[in-house]
Design an enzyme around this catalytic site. Structure first.
Site, PDB file in Angstrom:
ATOM      1  N   GLY A   1       0.836  -1.186   0.000  1.00  0.00           N
ATOM      2  CA  GLY A   1       0.000   0.000   0.000  1.00  0.00           C
ATOM      3  C   GLY A   1       0.869   1.233   0.000  1.00  0.00           C
ATOM      4  O   GLY A   1       2.094   1.156   0.160  1.00  0.00           O
ATOM      5  N   TYR A   2       0.222   2.375  -0.159  1.00  0.00           N
ATOM      6  CA  TYR A   2       0.956   3.629  -0.294  1.00  0.00           C
ATOM      7  C   TYR A   2       0.549   4.606   0.794  1.00  0.00           C
ATOM      8  O   TYR A   2      -0.633   4.928   0.949  1.00  0.00           O
ATOM      9  CB  TYR A   2       0.718   4.227  -1.691  1.00  0.00           C
ATOM     10  CG  TYR A   2       1.385   3.385  -2.730  1.00  0.00           C
ATOM     11  CD1 TYR A   2       2.689   3.634  -3.112  1.00  0.00           C
ATOM     12  CD2 TYR A   2       0.746   2.265  -3.281  1.00  0.00           C
ATOM     13  CE1 TYR A   2       3.342   2.818  -4.018  1.00  0.00           C
ATOM     14  CE2 TYR A   2       1.381   1.450  -4.188  1.00  0.00           C
ATOM     15  CZ  TYR A   2       2.682   1.738  -4.551  1.00  0.00           C
ATOM     16  OH  TYR A   2       3.329   0.916  -5.439  1.00  0.00           O
TER      17      TYR A   2
END
Length: 155
Positions: free
Chosen positions: A28-29
């Site tokens: 994820g970011y």
């Protein structure tokens, strides 16, 4: 600290028989801005924090910094990420002097299969297996940070 890589779409599953390893990946970011992405990744039983800068004109080279973190830290940080955690299986295939990493995406990105080849020089030749299709290096739609926000099955 400069990552040089080319990306390709994959047109068949023939690479599976040629693979020497496979890993489950969740990522994820914390920041998906293309100028400075900050990624959290869990690969097998290891965690990673990665920062990437913007790419050059061709999209082949960009700054990348990565640090291994504990699995517990990665799980905690993954909960803080922007929408769209990516799940994929990564296969590794030796091709000449390179290792090609093939990502088979799951969930909302099901149906997307991409290959990446890391290089030492932008002009370095690579041995292309017959299952490599169209090159998508520099096409921002195929950046993982993009498909985390705009999943492949919505295109």
């Amino acid at each position: 600290m400069i990552e040089i890589e080319r990306k390709f779409l994959v047109i068949s599953l023939d690479f599976i028989a040629e693979s020497s390893a496979q890993h489950a990946i969740a990522q994820g970011y914390l920041n998906s801005d293309p100028e400075r992405t900050v990624r959290i990744r869990i690969k097998g039983e290891k965690g990673y924090l990665t920062v990437k800068g913007s790419g050059n004109k061709t999209g082949t080279s960009r700054m990348e910094w990565e640090k291994e973190i504990s699995l517990e830290e990665a799980k905690s940080l993954l909960k803080l990420c922007e929408q769209g955690v990516i799940e994929k299986t990564r296969y590794e295939v030796k091709s000449g002097k390179h290792t090609i990493e093939i990502d088979v995406f799951h969930g909302e990105n099901e149906g997307l299969i991409m290959a990446e080849v890391e290089l030492e020089d932008e002009n370095e030749a690579i041995l292309k297996p017959n299952w490599l299709g169209k090159e998508v290096t520099g096409d921002k739609r195929y950046y993982n940070s993009y498909i985390s926000l705009y999943p492949f099955n919505r295109w």
